[in-house]
Design a protein around this motif. Structure first.
Motif, PDB file in Angstrom:
ATOM      1  N   ALA A 380      71.964  95.264 108.800  1.00 15.42           N
ATOM      2  CA  ALA A 380      73.063  95.354 109.067  1.00 15.42           C
ATOM      3  C   ALA A 380      74.002  94.280 109.872  1.00 15.42           C
ATOM      4  O   ALA A 380      74.889  93.977 109.358  1.00 15.42           O
ATOM      5  N   LEU A 381      73.191  93.901 110.911  1.00 15.97           N
ATOM      6  CA  LEU A 381      73.830  92.606 111.668  1.00 15.97           C
ATOM      7  C   LEU A 381      73.884  91.250 110.718  1.00 15.97           C
ATOM      8  O   LEU A 381      74.702  90.452 110.938  1.00 15.97           O
ATOM      9  N   SER A 382      72.806  91.198 110.086  1.00 12.39           N
ATOM     10  CA  SER A 382      72.963  90.028 109.134  1.00 12.39           C
ATOM     11  C   SER A 382      74.125  89.914 108.253  1.00 12.39           C
ATOM     12  O   SER A 382      74.679  88.961 107.632  1.00 12.39           O
ATOM     13  N   ASN A 383      74.238  91.208 107.740  1.00 12.03           N
ATOM     14  CA  ASN A 383      75.355  91.257 106.579  1.00 12.03           C
ATOM     15  C   ASN A 383      76.714  91.182 107.160  1.00 12.03           C
ATOM     16  O   ASN A 383      77.449  90.469 106.673  1.00 12.03           O
ATOM     17  N   ILE A 384      76.769  91.987 108.448  1.00 12.10           N
ATOM     18  CA  ILE A 384      77.966  91.661 109.012  1.00 12.10           C
ATOM     19  C   ILE A 384      78.366  90.026 109.220  1.00 12.10           C
ATOM     20  O   ILE A 384      79.534  89.493 109.077  1.00 12.10           O
ATOM     21  N   HIS A 385      77.171  89.304 109.844  1.00 10.38           N
ATOM     22  CA  HIS A 385      77.399  88.094 109.650  1.00 10.38           C
ATOM     23  C   HIS A 385      77.641  87.177 108.726  1.00 10.38           C
ATOM     24  O   HIS A 385      78.535  86.362 108.872  1.00 10.38           O
ATOM     25  N   THR A 386      77.123  87.511 107.395  1.00 10.75           N
ATOM     26  CA  THR A 386      77.431  87.264 106.235  1.00 10.75           C
ATOM     27  C   THR A 386      78.949  87.128 105.904  1.00 10.75           C
ATOM     28  O   THR A 386      79.575  86.184 105.275  1.00 10.75           O
ATOM     29  N   HIS A 387      79.412  88.322 105.935  1.00  9.04           N
ATOM     30  CA  HIS A 387      80.784  88.732 105.586  1.00  9.04           C
ATOM     31  C   HIS A 387      81.750  87.911 106.597  1.00  9.04           C
ATOM     32  O   HIS A 387      82.784  87.411 106.106  1.00  9.04           O
ATOM     33  N   LEU A 388      81.587  87.861 107.850  1.00 10.26           N
ATOM     34  CA  LEU A 388      82.372  87.128 108.866  1.00 10.26           C
ATOM     35  C   LEU A 388      82.264  85.689 108.408  1.00 10.26           C
ATOM     36  O   LEU A 388      83.330  84.997 108.671  1.00 10.26           O
ATOM     37  N   SER A 389      81.326  84.979 108.020  1.00  7.93           N
ATOM     38  CA  SER A 389      81.086  83.540 107.564  1.00  7.93           C
ATOM     39  C   SER A 389      82.162  83.380 106.355  1.00  7.93           C
ATOM     40  O   SER A 389      82.843  82.239 106.337  1.00  7.93           O
ATOM     41  N   SER A 390      81.986  84.269 105.453  1.00  6.20           N
ATOM     42  CA  SER A 390      82.970  84.103 104.339  1.00  6.20           C
ATOM     43  C   SER A 390      84.212  84.223 104.561  1.00  6.20           C
ATOM     44  O   SER A 390      84.979  83.433 103.963  1.00  6.20           O
ATOM     45  N   LEU A 391      84.710  85.241 105.534  1.00  6.79           N
ATOM     46  CA  LEU A 391      85.975  85.219 105.891  1.00  6.79           C
ATOM     47  C   LEU A 391      86.503  83.999 106.721  1.00  6.79           C
ATOM     48  O   LEU A 391      87.606  83.552 106.498  1.00  6.79           O
ATOM     49  N   ASP A 392      85.558  83.375 107.470  1.00  3.97           N
ATOM     50  CA  ASP A 392      85.800  82.158 107.972  1.00  3.97           C
ATOM     51  C   ASP A 392      86.172  81.030 107.226  1.00  3.97           C
ATOM     52  O   ASP A 392      87.112  80.386 107.654  1.00  3.97           O
ATOM     53  N   ARG A 393      85.238  80.804 106.278  1.00  6.07           N
ATOM     54  CA  ARG A 393      85.573  79.690 105.246  1.00  6.07           C
ATOM     55  C   ARG A 393      86.773  80.213 104.337  1.00  6.07           C
ATOM     56  O   ARG A 393      87.588  79.145 103.912  1.00  6.07           O
ATOM     57  N   ASN A 394      87.247  81.340 103.937  1.00  2.74           N
ATOM     58  CA  ASN A 394      87.993  81.420 102.859  1.00  2.74           C
ATOM     59  C   ASN A 394      89.335  82.118 103.375  1.00  2.74           C
ATOM     60  O   ASN A 394      90.486  81.612 102.890  1.00  2.74           O
ATOM     61  N   ALA A 395      89.313  83.117 104.478  1.00  2.06           N
ATOM     62  CA  ALA A 395      90.539  83.646 104.759  1.00  2.06           C
ATOM     63  C   ALA A 395      91.520  83.115 105.730  1.00  2.06           C
ATOM     64  O   ALA A 395      92.683  83.393 105.784  1.00  2.06           O
ATOM     65  N   LEU A 396      90.832  82.367 106.667  1.00  7.84           N
ATOM     66  CA  LEU A 396      91.632  81.573 107.505  1.00  7.84           C
ATOM     67  C   LEU A 396      92.734  80.505 107.055  1.00  7.84           C
ATOM     68  O   LEU A 396      93.856  80.272 107.704  1.00  7.84           O
TER      69      LEU A 396
END
Length: 513
Positions: A380-396
């Motif tokens: 679960a922590l790894s998946n959270i880290h993956t989602h946050l990395s995706s948001l950091d690349r695309n959402a900001l």
């Protein structure tokens, strides 16, 4: 890695096996098992029967001393009239004041018996000091291991509570702000909600092994494997710092707490050690003043030491009874400690038997009962880290206002992962099992050896004081009284004829004068 996987072993010592093999009888003189069940009345009866052996030995000692007192008080009265003529002949044959003949030989025999008994008592005192030190060392190792285990369990509880608190703050704070900002973008909103869902899942998984909560509070009571994997709430205490507060209750708390046990054992050990030191000092003082009384022929001093010797005799046999029961009970526990811990309600209340067995045995072929929970949390922590990395690349690039909230979530995630790695290391069985083995070695090796030496001390000191009480009445009875010493000094200093005859005989012997 091979050295890391080795687990220290424990095997009962020879003295544990010998004492464990002793036959057990209850009050009805029926054979009983030697299984350590301290709460059972039948098992307590076997210990009472073993302790009563010292009471029987005390009665025998009293009968022996009484027989010697009767011999000195009654039989020697008839010997006075019969031996008066022999004493007069001995006095005429002696050249100075003192004792000679049969009376002198009797005094010498009684004195040497008393000196031999005092020497035996001094040897027993030396053994007692050594045994008291060994027992104290064993209890110190036991309490140190319990404090270390208490600190480890408390650290686990703090890591879990900090991780849960951080995730809950991220759910209620930055993740909620990000959901509000990403309302117009469905892919970013879905990723943010997945982070929330995974964080809640990690909170639930860690809560199931939290030491600050019971399994009923986790909301996962339907999963038997999770609900059983709960540990005991503890207060963090550094292992190098001994607790200073005395336990408020005399009964064992449920569930069992290593910190409470270490605190109680240290307080009781201090009283036990001090009691034995005072008993040893009493025996030493009695032996020292008995030798002084024999050397000075001080009747009043020997009478006073006789009274203290009676007290020391009762204390020696009484302590031997307590030590016998303690040694036998300790040997029963040390022969198979894991079985007692697994079957005792004081230890397994609130903790599953699988968890206890995992930490007591620490077998490499056994899987950790927390392995499934930790694996799910790690995923679960790894998946959270993956989602946050995706948001950091695309959402900001589209939502620059979400950068602050995203950085806060990432910071919380980093600290959570650091706590999680420490938690995985602490939940491994090697650390707690080492503390358990060290506590057993301190209790069953040094503690058992110290109690055996203390039992030997009590036995030898009881025999020594029995011999002392048998010999001292004859010793002070043979001492000259003050009136006899006064008469002897007067006869030597005031007899003019004896001095005149001696001077005349000296002059006649010198022909040149």
């Amino acid at each position: 890695m091979a050295a890391m996987t080795t687990v220290p072993s424990y095997a009962p010592s020879l003295w544990v096996r010998v004492c464990h093999a002793l036959p057990r009888l209850d009050l009805t003189m029926q054979m009983k098992d030697n299984i350590f069940v301290p709460d059972s009345w039948e098992y307590q009866q076997t210990l009472l029967v073993l302790s009563s052996l010292s009471a029987i030995a005390l009665v025998i000692s009293l009968l022996v001393v009484l027989s010697f007192l009767i011999h000195y008080c009654c039989c020697h009265r008839g010997d006075r009239s019969e031996g008066s003529e022999e004493e007069e002949e001995d006095e005429d044959a002696s050249t100075g004041h003192g004792y000679s003949g049969k009376k002198g030989r009797g005094i010498c025999c009684v004195t040497w018996v008393a000196v031999a008994a005092v020497t035996l008592c001094c040897v027993a005192i030396g053994i007692g000091f050594y045994g008291n030190s060994e027992a104290n060392d064993g209890m110190y190792q036991l309490t140190s291991s319990l404090l270390t285990a208490n600190y480890t369990l408390a650290s686990i509880d703090l890591l879990i509570s900090d991780t849960i608190t951080g995730l809950q703050l991220s759910i209620s704070g930055p993740l909620t702000s990000m959901e509000e900002l990403f309302t117009g973008s469905k892919p970013f909103l879905v990723s943010t909600r997945n982070c929330r869902r995974l964080s809640e899942n990690v909170v639930n998984l860690l809560s199931s092994i939290s030491m600050a909560r019971s399994s009923a509070d986790t909301g996962l009571g339907n999963d038997s494997s999770i609900s059983g994997a709960s540990i005991i709430p503890l207060t963090p205490v550094p292992p190098s710092v001994a607790p200073t507060m005395v336990p408020t209750g005399s009964l064992m708390p449920s569930p069992f707490s290593p910190g409470w046990a270490a605190n109680t054992l240290m307080v009781n050990e201090d009283y036990r050690w001090l009691s034995y030191v005072l008993l040893l000092l009493l025996d030493f003082i009695v032996c020292l003043f008995i030798l002084l009384g024999l050397a000075k022929q001080a009747r009043w001093l020997l009478i006073l030491m006789t009274v203290l010797a009676w007290l020391a005799l009762f204390l020696s046999w009484g302590s031997l009874g307590l030590e016998t029961a303690t040694v036998v009970a300790l040997s029963d526990f040390c022969s198979d400690p894991n079985t007692f811990v697994l079957n005792s309600t004081h230890f397994n209340t609130g903790t599953s038997s699988d968890v206890l067995d995992y930490y007591l045995t620490c077998n490499r072929r056994m899987n950790s009962p927390f392995q499934q929970l930790l694996t799910q949390s790690q995923r679960a922590l790894s998946n959270i880290h993956t989602h946050l990395s995706s948001l950091d690349r695309n959402a900001l690039t589209q939502f620059p206002k979400a950068e602050k909230s995203l950085r806060e979530v990432q910071q919380i995630l980093n600290s959570t992962e650091g706590n999680f790695h420490q938690l995985v290391a602490l939940l491994n069985c090697r650390g707690l099992n080492k503390d358990y083995i060290d506590s057993l070695k301190g209790l069953c090796y040094d503690g058992m050896e110290g109690l055996l030496y203390l039992s030997l001390y009590s036995f030898l000191s009881a025999l020594a004081f029995t011999a002392i009480l048998c010999s001292l009445p004859g010793a002070w009875r043979s001492f000259p009284s003050e009136s006899e010493e006064y008469e002897d000094s007067d006869s030597e200093s005031e007899d003019p004829f004896t001095s005149h005859q001696d001077s005349k005989r000296f002059l006649q012997w010198q022909p040149w004068l």
